[in-house]
Design an enzyme around this catalytic site. Structure first.
Site, PDB file in Angstrom:
ATOM      1  N   ASN A   1      -1.417   3.388   6.757  1.00 56.73           N
ATOM      2  CA  ASN A   1      -2.740   3.428   7.388  1.00 56.73           C
ATOM      3  C   ASN A   1      -3.191   4.857   7.688  1.00 56.73           C
ATOM      4  O   ASN A   1      -3.820   5.115   8.728  1.00 56.73           O
ATOM      5  CB  ASN A   1      -2.765   2.561   8.654  1.00 56.73           C
TER       6      ASN A   1
ATOM      7  N   ASP B   1       2.653   0.455   4.285  1.00 57.84           N
ATOM      8  CA  ASP B   1       1.250   0.712   4.596  1.00 57.84           C
ATOM      9  C   ASP B   1       1.208   1.680   5.766  1.00 57.84           C
ATOM     10  O   ASP B   1       1.416   1.266   6.908  1.00 57.84           O
ATOM     11  CB  ASP B   1       0.554  -0.610   4.929  1.00 57.84           C
TER      12      ASP B   1
ATOM     13  N   ASN C   1       1.500  -4.619   0.672  1.00 58.00           N
ATOM     14  CA  ASN C   1       0.865  -5.257   1.829  1.00 58.00           C
ATOM     15  C   ASN C   1       0.142  -6.488   1.301  1.00 58.00           C
ATOM     16  O   ASN C   1      -0.867  -6.381   0.608  1.00 58.00           O
ATOM     17  CB  ASN C   1      -0.109  -4.302   2.537  1.00 58.00           C
TER      18      ASN C   1
ATOM     19  N   GLU D   1       2.322  -7.133   6.584  1.00 52.63           N
ATOM     20  CA  GLU D   1       1.344  -8.131   7.004  1.00 52.63           C
ATOM     21  C   GLU D   1       1.697  -9.522   6.469  1.00 52.63           C
ATOM     22  O   GLU D   1       0.858 -10.190   5.852  1.00 52.63           O
ATOM     23  CB  GLU D   1      -0.083  -7.733   6.598  1.00 52.63           C
TER      24      GLU D   1
ATOM     25  N   ASP E   1      -1.114   3.481   1.119  1.00 52.10           N
ATOM     26  CA  ASP E   1       0.251   2.971   0.925  1.00 52.10           C
ATOM     27  C   ASP E   1       1.066   4.087   0.279  1.00 52.10           C
ATOM     28  O   ASP E   1       0.693   4.594  -0.794  1.00 52.10           O
ATOM     29  CB  ASP E   1       0.219   1.718   0.055  1.00 52.10           C
TER      30      ASP E   1
ATOM     31  N   ASP F   1      -5.957  -7.159  -0.300  1.00 59.85           N
ATOM     32  CA  ASP F   1      -6.826  -5.970  -0.354  1.00 59.85           C
ATOM     33  C   ASP F   1      -6.026  -4.705  -0.681  1.00 59.85           C
ATOM     34  O   ASP F   1      -6.623  -3.666  -0.971  1.00 59.85           O
ATOM     35  CB  ASP F   1      -7.668  -5.815   0.923  1.00 59.85           C
ATOM     36  N   HIS F   2      -4.693  -4.802  -0.659  1.00 60.66           N
ATOM     37  CA  HIS F   2      -3.821  -3.709  -1.102  1.00 60.66           C
ATOM     38  C   HIS F   2      -3.208  -4.065  -2.459  1.00 60.66           C
ATOM     39  O   HIS F   2      -3.142  -5.247  -2.820  1.00 60.66           O
ATOM     40  CB  HIS F   2      -2.668  -3.494  -0.125  1.00 60.66           C
TER      41      HIS F   2
END
Length: 261
Positions: free
Chosen positions: A151, A149, A7, A34, A222, A251-252
């Site tokens: 989530n 991802d 991501n 993303e 993830d 951020d991933h």
DNA sequence: ATGGTAGCGTAGCTA
């Protein structure tokens, strides 16, 4: 064949960090989440010049998924089946032809916050559609890897501070139950089985806020789910944690599995 | 308890 998911939180902002990571890995194929770009805005030529086949499923501003592959891709499918009215770009599938053909599904599962509410309802409905598609993929009896991802924080040990997530859409019982229902169709959680008795982590996401990375206040969201035919080919799996420490990081971080395929 | 950061796109939403 080393299959990875990353991501990237915006292709325009991450083209350098992504290119640096690609240069240091033998991952092929790579699914991205993303991309935050329409298909026409994706820097396709930059990656094609480096030898990648590029398949995107984008939208303006948010979401968006893609596949980069040096191996040939066949039968690309965009969008998660089950709701013709769904306009969010969160799902892409393709067959990667290495020594063997492997079906990959790259996904960006809805965040779902705030919960309860319409966004949480959309998340759970999306997971029900994913469950149906996952059953079809299992029935194909191909090696299949569903990755991206998700989530969803599967268990308390998948968060540094599980207590702060109890009311969050990523950790609520319905989200965890929906992921569990998919997994128990017969999928293998590649990252988890690498160290099945781990009591903490490994994490794949650290928020930009409040110094989460420096405090290692992470979560594991993830995931790579492998069909039995893919799990039988698994030789190695990992999390490229060091990517979070680089210049202008996502951020991933990338997660990956290597198959004898 | 609150606010803390980042990306897209140029305000406010999403995360």
């Amino acid at each position: 064949m080393k299959i990875a998911s990353f991501n990237i939180n915006g292709i325009k902002a991450r083209i350098e960090a992504l290119s640096d990571w690609l240069a240091g890995t033998d991952a092929d194929p790579v699914v991205l989440q993303e991309i935050k770009s329409v298909d026409e805005g994706f820097p396709r030529g930059h990656f094609e010049d480096l030898g990648w086949n590029v398949e995107t499923h984008g939208q303006k501003g948010f979401n968006g998924v893609a596949i980069l592959s040096k191996l040939p891709l066949e039968d690309v499918m965009r969008g998660l089946p089950g709701d013709e009215a769904d306009e969010q770009a969160r799902y892409i599938e393709a067959t990667v032809v290495g020594e063997r053909a492997v079906r990959i599904a790259g996904l960006y599962l809805p965040n779902g916050n705030p919960a309860p509410g319409p966004k949480y309802d959309y998340k759970l409905a999306w997971m029900e559609r994913l469950r149906a598609r996952a059953a079809e993929l299992l029935a194909s009896e191909m090696p299949v890897v569903m990755l991206g991802d998700y989530n969803v924080i599967p268990e308390p040990r998948d968060a540094a501070r599980p207590e702060k997530w109890v009311d969050d859409a990523l950790f609520r019982p319905e989200s965890r139950g929906a992921l569990r229902a998919i997994r128990y169709q017969g999928w293998t959680d590649a990252i988890r089985i690498r160290d099945p008795w781990a009591t903490r982590g490994p994490f794949t996401f650290w928020d930009y806020q409040a110094g989460a990375w420096s405090k290692d206040d992470g979560i594991r969201i993830d995931h790579l789910l492998l069909s039995p035919q893919a799990a039988d080919l698994m030789v190695e799996t990992g999390v490229d944690r060091e990517a979070r420490a680089g210049e202008k990081p996502s951020d991933h971080v990338p997660v990956w599995v290597r198959l004898a395929a």
